[in-house]
Design a protein around this motif. Structure first.
Motif, PDB file in Angstrom:
ATOM      1  N   ASP A   1       7.319   8.323  -3.322  1.00 54.28           N
ATOM      2  CA  ASP A   1       5.915   8.095  -3.704  1.00 54.28           C
ATOM      3  C   ASP A   1       5.598   6.616  -3.871  1.00 54.28           C
ATOM      4  N   ASN A   2       6.540   5.747  -3.493  1.00 53.02           N
ATOM      5  CA  ASN A   2       6.286   4.304  -3.464  1.00 53.02           C
ATOM      6  C   ASN A   2       6.683   3.746  -2.110  1.00 53.02           C
ATOM      7  N   PHE A   3       5.752   3.034  -1.467  1.00 50.92           N
ATOM      8  CA  PHE A   3       6.023   2.463  -0.146  1.00 50.92           C
ATOM      9  C   PHE A   3       5.033   1.329   0.086  1.00 50.92           C
ATOM     10  N   PRO A   4       5.415   0.312   0.868  1.00 46.58           N
ATOM     11  CA  PRO A   4       4.499  -0.796   1.134  1.00 46.58           C
ATOM     12  C   PRO A   4       3.144  -0.305   1.641  1.00 46.58           C
ATOM     13  N   PRO A   5       2.079  -1.003   1.255  1.00 43.63           N
ATOM     14  CA  PRO A   5       2.054  -2.363   0.691  1.00 43.63           C
ATOM     15  C   PRO A   5       2.414  -2.476  -0.789  1.00 43.63           C
ATOM     16  N   GLU A   6       2.788  -1.381  -1.462  1.00 42.91           N
ATOM     17  CA  GLU A   6       3.312  -1.527  -2.820  1.00 42.91           C
ATOM     18  C   GLU A   6       4.568  -2.392  -2.757  1.00 42.91           C
ATOM     19  N   GLY A   7       4.786  -3.179  -3.803  1.00 44.72           N
ATOM     20  CA  GLY A   7       5.876  -4.143  -3.747  1.00 44.72           C
ATOM     21  C   GLY A   7       6.949  -3.941  -4.789  1.00 44.72           C
ATOM     22  N   ASN A   8       6.995  -2.753  -5.420  1.00 47.52           N
ATOM     23  CA  ASN A   8       8.020  -2.528  -6.437  1.00 47.52           C
ATOM     24  C   ASN A   8       9.365  -2.223  -5.780  1.00 47.52           C
ATOM     25  N   ALA A   9      10.407  -2.104  -6.598  1.00 43.39           N
ATOM     26  CA  ALA A   9      11.768  -1.968  -6.073  1.00 43.39           C
ATOM     27  C   ALA A   9      11.962  -0.741  -5.190  1.00 43.39           C
ATOM     28  N   PRO A  10      11.478   0.470  -5.585  1.00 47.81           N
ATOM     29  CA  PRO A  10      11.667   1.627  -4.700  1.00 47.81           C
ATOM     30  C   PRO A  10      10.995   1.458  -3.342  1.00 47.81           C
ATOM     31  N   ALA A  11       9.770   0.914  -3.347  1.00 47.97           N
ATOM     32  CA  ALA A  11       9.045   0.711  -2.088  1.00 47.97           C
ATOM     33  C   ALA A  11       9.788  -0.272  -1.188  1.00 47.97           C
ATOM     34  N   THR A  12      10.232  -1.359  -1.782  1.00 43.93           N
ATOM     35  CA  THR A  12      10.923  -2.403  -1.012  1.00 43.93           C
ATOM     36  C   THR A  12      12.237  -1.894  -0.442  1.00 43.93           C
ATOM     37  N   ARG A  13      13.007  -1.207  -1.266  1.00 49.90           N
ATOM     38  CA  ARG A  13      14.310  -0.690  -0.831  1.00 49.90           C
ATOM     39  C   ARG A  13      14.139   0.263   0.355  1.00 49.90           C
ATOM     40  N   THR A  14      13.208   1.210   0.228  1.00 48.22           N
ATOM     41  CA  THR A  14      13.014   2.193   1.291  1.00 48.22           C
ATOM     42  C   THR A  14      12.571   1.522   2.591  1.00 48.22           C
ATOM     43  N   TYR A  15      11.590   0.626   2.477  1.00 48.44           N
ATOM     44  CA  TYR A  15      11.068  -0.053   3.670  1.00 48.44           C
ATOM     45  C   TYR A  15      12.155  -0.891   4.351  1.00 48.44           C
ATOM     46  N   GLU A  16      12.877  -1.689   3.569  1.00 46.73           N
ATOM     47  CA  GLU A  16      13.853  -2.590   4.165  1.00 46.73           C
ATOM     48  C   GLU A  16      15.037  -1.832   4.760  1.00 46.73           C
TER      49      GLU A  16
ATOM     50  N   VAL B   1      -0.076  11.382   2.111  1.00 46.05           N
ATOM     51  CA  VAL B   1      -0.700  12.635   1.696  1.00 46.05           C
ATOM     52  C   VAL B   1      -1.555  12.416   0.451  1.00 46.05           C
ATOM     53  N   LYS B   2      -2.447  13.331   0.221  1.00 47.75           N
ATOM     54  CA  LYS B   2      -3.359  13.232  -0.918  1.00 47.75           C
ATOM     55  C   LYS B   2      -2.643  13.637  -2.209  1.00 47.75           C
ATOM     56  N   THR B   3      -2.837  12.843  -3.258  1.00 48.58           N
ATOM     57  CA  THR B   3      -2.236  13.144  -4.557  1.00 48.58           C
ATOM     58  C   THR B   3      -3.234  12.871  -5.676  1.00 48.58           C
ATOM     59  N   TYR B   4      -2.885  13.348  -6.857  1.00 45.53           N
ATOM     60  CA  TYR B   4      -3.663  13.005  -8.055  1.00 45.53           C
ATOM     61  C   TYR B   4      -3.179  11.635  -8.515  1.00 45.53           C
TER      62      TYR B   4
ATOM     63  N   SER C   1       1.629  16.671  -7.935  1.00 51.10           N
ATOM     64  CA  SER C   1       0.746  16.706  -6.762  1.00 51.10           C
ATOM     65  C   SER C   1       1.460  16.162  -5.536  1.00 51.10           C
ATOM     66  N   PHE C   2       2.271  15.107  -5.721  1.00 48.28           N
ATOM     67  CA  PHE C   2       3.027  14.584  -4.582  1.00 48.28           C
ATOM     68  C   PHE C   2       4.113  15.557  -4.150  1.00 48.28           C
ATOM     69  N   MET C   3       4.737  16.214  -5.112  1.00 47.25           N
ATOM     70  CA  MET C   3       5.765  17.202  -4.785  1.00 47.25           C
ATOM     71  C   MET C   3       5.191  18.288  -3.864  1.00 47.25           C
ATOM     72  N   ILE C   4       4.007  18.780  -4.205  1.00 48.91           N
ATOM     73  CA  ILE C   4       3.395  19.866  -3.432  1.00 48.91           C
ATOM     74  C   ILE C   4       2.915  19.374  -2.069  1.00 48.91           C
ATOM     75  N   SER C   5       2.131  18.292  -2.070  1.00 50.32           N
ATOM     76  CA  SER C   5       1.582  17.802  -0.797  1.00 50.32           C
ATOM     77  C   SER C   5       2.674  17.243   0.101  1.00 50.32           C
ATOM     78  N   GLY C   6       3.677  16.600  -0.496  1.00 53.04           N
ATOM     79  CA  GLY C   6       4.787  16.069   0.285  1.00 53.04           C
ATOM     80  C   GLY C   6       5.608  17.172   0.928  1.00 53.04           C
TER      81      GLY C   6
END
Length: 422
Positions: free
Chosen positions: A8-23, A71-74, A90-95
């Motif tokens: 549920d975190n991915f760029p353009p978000e810049g936190n550690a989970p988003a960065t790790r997954t993207y890189e 996907v759409k989330t709350y 909401s992410f669990m269901i839509s994902g």
């Protein structure tokens, strides 16, 4: 190999989970693998959808070869347990439903810290009969109670049961620390299926700076100043009120500035404290796009890495220490003694002080400011340490784990693992 990754975190978000997954994902793509990431509209940490994006039911795009399915989330800010749980659910269901429509994945990966994302990954793996890899970034829900966001209760105990269910059902668990692996084994999880892949640094982006970014130096009036910076998410776990107290102690030295850069649940508290104490030696910088981070880090002579004094945080390794190594920025680490403090000591890349100890943090800043030879030694050691934690190595380790779960998709290349064990 087709890697289906839920986060549920991915760029353009810049936190550690988003960065790790993207890189990691960009490196898997370069190796010839197909990567699909299922995520949501970028909104972390303020809980507001980023400009240029919409919270659509289903949106597909391409980012550097990665197929990104949003996907759409709350969506909500991190300002209450119930709202955050609704966000996660909401992410669990839509994902999960989005994952049903992705073509022929070979392995399904889901990441924490919140494990409702992992619930979706496990459910998908069961329905589609594919291996499930659980990337464990945090011991959750223990981290909720550690920061005082919620007391031990029936709800917490129920979440712990779900947590253990996922650990046991995962075909493989990728832990970001050795301490997490040790804890899971002590709780009865099969240690043979737990692998450790630490966080790391993209050395193509984070390199020692020849000088501080001129436009930022001018904008924030930092010319000739020694900067101690806290850069990253302003969370409850970081105890940033103590860093504000450090700034108060050092306000008599006009050559030193304390920088807070980022956003998050504790951001307003920091701003209110700075205004209340009328601190002129504090610079407040809003959250910046990920591509700005090397320039932002270049402002810092020293990186401040705090965590509150909780038993849980002995097992945490703040990922920003690796970016600091890549840029040759000494770290002042004020976290409970554990794996993170061992890394700093073993690499000689900073100073370790007691968690929440304002006096020791202040003295460490003064030491690095006044002792030029000592500062140069720590800076040099940081630069040497960086390649040991290269993102290339970590991405390769992850790929090896996936390949073992999909025997007929094994790579034909060999892997020289250069990562030192901690």
């Amino acid at each position: 190999m087709h890697i289906l990754f839920l986060t549920d975190n991915f760029p353009p978000e810049g936190n550690a989970p988003a960065t790790r997954t993207y890189e990691h994902a960009t490196r898997w793509v370069k190796k010839g693998h197909q990567v699909t990431v299922i995520t949501c509209a970028p909104n972390f940490p303020e809980g507001k959808v980023f400009s240029g994006f919409k919270n659509k039911l289903y949106d597909v795009s391409n980012l550097d070869g990665i197929r990104v399915v949003r996907v759409k989330t709350y969506i909500t800010a991190n300002d209450g347990f119930v709202k955050r749980i609704l966000d996660y659910l909401s992410f669990m269901i839509s994902g999960f439903f989005a994952g049903l429509f992705q073509k022929k994945p070979d392995v399904i990966v889901a990441t924490s810290p919140q494990f409702f994302c992992a619930c979706a990954g496990w459910a998908l793996s069961t329905v589609r009969r594919k291996p499930f890899v659980f990337e464990l970034r945090d011991i959750w829900p223990a981290s909720i109670t550690a920061v005082g966001a919620m007391k031990d209760s029936v709800a917490i105990r129920l979440l712990e049961k779900v947590e253990m269910f996922l650990y046991h059902r995962a075909d493989s668990i990728v832990s970001v620390t050795h301490a997490f692996k040790k804890e899971l084994i002590e709780r009865g999880v099969d240690g043979d299926k737990i692998e450790v892949v630490l966080n790391g640094v993209d050395l193509t982006k984070y390199q020692p700076s020849i000088c501080k970014a001129p436009e930022l130096v001018k904008r924030y009036n930092l010319d000739g100043k020694f900067v101690a910076g806290y850069v990253g998410t302003h969370g409850m776990a970081h105890g940033l009120e103590h860093i504000v107290s450090v700034a108060e102690q050092l306000k008599g030295n006009d050559d030193i500035r304390i920088v807070f850069a980022g956003g998050g649940a504790a951001r307003k508290k920091v701003i209110d404290l700075v205004n209340q104490k009328q601190l002129k030696n504090v610079i407040l910088i809003d959250r910046q796009p990920k591509e700005m981070m090397p320039k932002l880090w270049s402002l810092c002579d020293v990186s401040l890495v705090p965590l509150v004094n909780s038993e849980l945080f002995k097992t945490v390794i703040p990922s920003k220490i690796f970016e600091c190594m890549g840029m040759g920025i000494p770290t002042i680490m004020s976290v409970p003694e554990g794996e993170a403090t061992a890394i700093i000591r073993d690499t000689n890349s900073g100073i370790v002080v007691e968690s929440e100890n304002v006096e020791q943090i202040s003295q460490a800043i003064i030491k690095l400011y006044t002792d030029k030879a000592f500062y140069a030694e720590i800076k040099s050691a940081s630069i040497v340490a960086g390649p040991k934690f290269s993102r290339d190595l970590m991405a390769e380790d992850m790929l090896d784990i996936f390949s073992r779960q999909v025997p007929n998709k094994k790579d034909d290349h060999t892997h020289d693992n250069q990562l030192s064990e901690y």
